[in-house]
Design a protein around this motif. Structure first.
Motif, short mmCIF file in Angstrom:
data_model
loop_
_atom_site.label_atom_id
_atom_site.label_comp_id
_atom_site.label_asym_id
_atom_site.label_seq_id
_atom_site.Cartn_x
_atom_site.Cartn_y
_atom_site.Cartn_z
N GLY A 121 24.36 23.82 34.27
CA GLY A 121 23.95 24.86 35.20
C GLY A 121 25.13 25.58 35.82
O GLY A 121 25.09 26.80 36.01
N VAL A 122 26.19 24.84 36.12
CA VAL A 122 27.38 25.43 36.72
C VAL A 122 28.10 26.32 35.70
O VAL A 122 28.57 27.41 36.02
CB VAL A 122 28.33 24.34 37.25
N THR A 123 28.17 25.87 34.47
CA THR A 123 28.80 26.65 33.41
C THR A 123 28.13 28.02 33.28
O THR A 123 28.80 29.05 33.17
CB THR A 123 28.71 25.89 32.07
N GLU A 124 26.80 28.04 33.32
CA GLU A 124 26.08 29.31 33.20
C GLU A 124 26.36 30.22 34.39
O GLU A 124 26.50 31.44 34.24
CB GLU A 124 24.58 29.04 33.08
N ILE A 125 26.45 29.64 35.58
CA ILE A 125 26.76 30.43 36.78
C ILE A 125 28.14 31.06 36.64
O ILE A 125 28.33 32.26 36.91
CB ILE A 125 26.69 29.54 38.04
N PHE A 126 29.13 30.27 36.22
CA PHE A 126 30.48 30.80 36.07
C PHE A 126 30.53 31.91 35.01
O PHE A 126 31.23 32.91 35.18
CB PHE A 126 31.45 29.67 35.69
N GLU A 127 29.80 31.72 33.93
CA GLU A 127 29.78 32.74 32.88
C GLU A 127 29.23 34.06 33.41
O GLU A 127 29.77 35.14 33.11
CB GLU A 127 28.94 32.26 31.69
N ARG A 128 28.17 33.99 34.19
CA ARG A 128 27.58 35.21 34.74
C ARG A 128 28.55 35.89 35.70
O ARG A 128 28.76 37.12 35.65
CB ARG A 128 26.25 34.92 35.44
N ILE A 129 29.15 35.10 36.61
CA ILE A 129 30.08 35.67 37.59
C ILE A 129 31.24 36.38 36.89
O ILE A 129 31.57 37.53 37.21
CB ILE A 129 30.61 34.56 38.52
N LEU A 130 31.84 35.72 35.93
CA LEU A 130 33.03 36.27 35.28
C LEU A 130 32.70 37.46 34.40
O LEU A 130 33.46 38.44 34.35
CB LEU A 130 33.72 35.18 34.46
N PHE A 131 31.56 37.41 33.72
CA PHE A 131 31.19 38.53 32.85
C PHE A 131 30.89 39.77 33.67
O PHE A 131 31.35 40.87 33.35
CB PHE A 131 29.98 38.15 31.99
N ILE A 132 30.12 39.63 34.75
CA ILE A 132 29.80 40.78 35.58
C ILE A 132 31.06 41.37 36.20
O ILE A 132 31.24 42.59 36.25
CB ILE A 132 28.78 40.39 36.68
N TRP A 133 31.98 40.49 36.66
CA TRP A 133 33.22 41.01 37.23
C TRP A 133 34.01 41.78 36.18
O TRP A 133 34.54 42.87 36.47
CB TRP A 133 34.08 39.88 37.79
N ALA A 134 34.08 41.25 34.96
CA ALA A 134 34.89 41.87 33.91
C ALA A 134 34.39 43.26 33.55
O ALA A 134 35.19 44.20 33.44
CB ALA A 134 34.91 40.98 32.67
N ILE A 135 33.10 43.42 33.39
CA ILE A 135 32.62 44.73 32.96
C ILE A 135 32.60 45.74 34.10
O ILE A 135 32.55 46.95 33.86
CB ILE A 135 31.21 44.63 32.31
N CYS A 152 33.11 36.99 47.02
CA CYS A 152 34.37 36.54 47.63
C CYS A 152 35.50 36.51 46.61
O CYS A 152 36.64 36.86 46.93
CB CYS A 152 34.17 35.18 48.29
N MET A 153 35.19 36.12 45.36
CA MET A 153 36.21 36.20 44.32
C MET A 153 36.62 37.65 44.08
O MET A 153 37.80 37.95 43.89
CB MET A 153 35.69 35.59 43.03
N SER A 154 35.65 38.56 44.11
CA SER A 154 35.95 39.98 43.92
C SER A 154 36.87 40.50 45.03
O SER A 154 37.80 41.27 44.77
CB SER A 154 34.66 40.80 43.89
N LYS A 155 36.60 40.07 46.28
CA LYS A 155 37.46 40.48 47.40
C LYS A 155 38.89 39.98 47.19
O LYS A 155 39.86 40.69 47.44
CB LYS A 155 36.90 39.92 48.71
N LEU A 156 39.03 38.75 46.74
CA LEU A 156 40.36 38.19 46.48
C LEU A 156 41.07 39.01 45.40
O LEU A 156 42.23 39.42 45.57
CB LEU A 156 40.22 36.73 46.03
N LEU A 157 40.38 39.29 44.29
CA LEU A 157 41.00 39.98 43.17
C LEU A 157 41.32 41.43 43.49
O LEU A 157 42.23 42.02 42.88
CB LEU A 157 40.10 39.89 41.93
N ASP A 158 40.60 42.01 44.43
CA ASP A 158 40.92 43.39 44.83
C ASP A 158 42.36 43.50 45.32
O ASP A 158 43.00 44.54 45.17
CB ASP A 158 39.98 43.85 45.95
N GLY A 159 42.88 42.42 45.93
CA GLY A 159 44.24 42.45 46.47
C GLY A 159 45.31 42.09 45.47
O GLY A 159 46.50 42.28 45.76
N ILE A 160 44.93 41.54 44.30
CA ILE A 160 45.94 41.14 43.31
C ILE A 160 45.57 41.64 41.92
O ILE A 160 45.98 41.05 40.92
CB ILE A 160 46.12 39.60 43.29
N GLN A 161 44.83 42.75 41.83
CA GLN A 161 44.35 43.17 40.52
C GLN A 161 45.48 43.59 39.61
O GLN A 161 45.35 43.51 38.38
CB GLN A 161 43.32 44.31 40.66
N ASP A 162 46.62 44.02 40.16
CA ASP A 162 47.73 44.38 39.28
C ASP A 162 48.31 43.16 38.57
O ASP A 162 49.14 43.29 37.67
CB ASP A 162 48.82 45.14 40.04
#
Length: 523
Positions: free
Chosen positions: A304-318, A372-382
């Motif tokens: 169940g956790v693996t599926e959650i991580f896959e969704r989070i990362l895929f949505i962020w990537a696209i 919250c991960m998106s907020k973090l990455l906004d500051g280090i996206q480069d």
């Protein structure tokens, strides 16, 4: 093998390559799996050593595993010592003592309280060491961590408690073997659900609750409190506030959460089915491959956790086509996910079946972790865009900084042709998550979220302090191979709150000395 051949080999094995074209970062490996922290890998047949012996340095996982002694197991040597001692005992005393033990045990089984006499209490106090009152918050190698492993044990009679304490004292005299799940042994004393807090912990928690209770949270005051660590009970709400996910106004928080959670699952409905499209299938396939490699935590490996991580990362990537998914981003989900799971449970996370949570709770955890991960990455996206310029700049700055604060270490690295990019790329790409246990990462992020530009700027000084911390070990290595093995597998598996606090204090000192005067570390 020549020196150049060795360097190429280690570059392939341990350090992620810097892409010269649009290329994702693959190959950042987690430190060797630590059998000390996972009971199912303990082999029952090993004999303990009677005295602690300095372990031989391991250069591979196989060697690391083979030299690990099972110090908690009782072996033949202990039996022989007991037999020798028994030969000198008076048989009448032995029988009398045995009868008393049996009689007392029977009374306890019948739930009859057996009050201790005053002289017996004095005797017990002499026999059983009391908890460390001078250091109630003892660090990862002290009483605090060992006691926590018994936090779920039933509370017994005074005699049983005394027996447990005596057992703990004996265990602490042996070579240390952690018996608490890796995730549960968080740095903060309140993280793993300990039944009682020290006075200092209770006072800190009360201060947090006072700041959070107002109609408009004073974020500056909250940051000051959080810099030294956040109690488990208030960490979820504090992280959401410090990351900018939740507003300071208390009345707006519930509506904000509902709106953002609905927005995230709207993205799922709109985009997630496209993961098998030709345009996105490579991204999804790489995410699917990387997640099981992330960490030895069983929590992350639950289906169940693996599926959650896959969704989070895929949505962020696209939703971030400038960078897309890059290996290293996957690690950054874990601290948020673990902290937000703690919002709904009290038991240890490592042994917790996440799928047993209510569906609504799982959806909330997933959406909150994404934002919250998106907020973090906004500051280090480069760090993750084409050619990853952010990481390259930070590695160069780290090299210049270390050359000024510890020229001996810097010249030692130069002597054996170790490039900072070969080991520090991963430190920047994964925010030291591959170098530290998860409990330390969560404590570190308490400070990162409290510190202005913590993930992008303060992290540089933490990395510098981290490298210089291993000064002695670095200088002992006299070739390229030895240095790379050390720097890619630093022995932090037993680190906890005390070590992280010292690291942060040193990083703050470096920042204070160099941040406002960058020419101080430029030649």
């Amino acid at each position: 093998m020549s020196g150049d051949g060795n360097k190429k080999q280690f570059w392939r094995r341990g350090a992620a390559k810097v892409p010269g074209s649009i290329q994702h970062v693959y190959g950042a490996q987690h430190p060797p799996f630590d059998p000390l922290l996972h009971a199912n890998l303990i082999r029952a047949g090993n004999k303990p050593q009677l005295t602690p012996v300095k372990p031989k340095k391991a250069t591979s996982f196989q060697e690391f595993e083979s030299i690990t002694s099972d110090a908690w197991d009782v072996g033949d040597e202990d039996d022989e010592l007991l037999a020798m001692a028994a030969q000198n005992l008076n048989i009448e005393v032995v029988m009398e003592t045995a009868n008393k033990v049996i009689e007392n045990h029977s009374k306890l089984q019948g739930k009859q309280a057996v009050p201790l006499q005053e002289d017996e209490l004095v005797e017990k106090e002499q026999e059983v060491p009391a908890p460390d009152e001078e250091h109630p918050e003892s660090g990862p190698h002290g009483d605090g961590r060992l006691v926590k492993s018994f936090s779920e044990a039933p509370i017994g009679s005074p005699r049983e408690v005394a027996g447990e304490r005596a057992g703990l004292h004996r265990q602490q005299s042996l070579p240390h073997r952690p018996v608490i799940p890796l995730v549960a042994r968080m740095a903060d004393q309140n993280t793993s659900g300990t039944p009682a807090m020290t006075e200092r912990e209770a006072s800190r928690l009360d201060k947090f609750r006072q700041v959070l209770a107002g109609p408009n949270t004073d974020l500056e005051e909250l940051r000051k409190l959080s810099w030294s660590g956040i109690p488990r009970q208030v960490r979820p709400i504090t992280w959401k506030l410090l990351s900018g996910y939740l507003p300071a106004n208390a009345e707006r928080r519930e509506s904000t959460l509902q709106r953002k959670r609905q927005e995230y699952f709207g993205f799922i409905e709109q985009y997630y089915d496209s993961r098998n499209d030709e345009h996105h299938q490579d991204t999804y396939r790489q995410i699917h491959i990387d997640i099981p490699r992330m960490s030895p935590e069983s929590l992350v490996l639950q289906p169940g956790v693996t599926e959650i991580f896959e969704r989070i990362l895929f949505i962020w990537a696209i939703r971030h086509p400038a960078s897309g998914y890059v290996q290293g981003i996957n690690d950054l989900v874990t601290p948020f996910f673990v902290v937000y799971v703690f919002e709904y449970i009290e038991e240890e996370v490592e042994n917790f079946d996440v799928s047993s949570l209510r569906e609504e709770a799982l959806r909330n955890i997933e959406a909150d972790s994404f934002w919250c991960m998106s907020k973090l990455l906004d500051g280090i996206q480069d760090n993750y865009t084409f050619a990853q310029p952010g990481i390259q700049r930070k590695v160069k700055a780290l090299e210049e900084l270390v050359s000024r604060i510890d020229e001996t270490v810097h010249r030692h690295m130069q002597q054996f042709e170790v490039e900072y990019l070969q080991f520090a790329f991963r430190w920047m790409n994964n925010l030291l998550m591959r170098e530290l246990p998860l409990r330390c990462t969560i404590r570190l992020w308490d400070t990162y979220q409290a510190e202005p530009e913590g993930f992008s700027h303060f992290h540089l000084y933490v990395c510098a302090a981290f490298l210089v911390h291993w000064r002695k070990e670095v200088l002992e290595e006299k070739d390229f191979q030895g240095l790379m093995i050390l720097l890619q597998n630093l022995p932090t598996m037993h680190w906890g709150n005390e070590e992280v606090s010292v690291l942060l204090a040193e990083a703050y000192r470096l920042k204070f000395a160099f941040a406002d005067a960058p020419n101080h570390y430029k030649r």
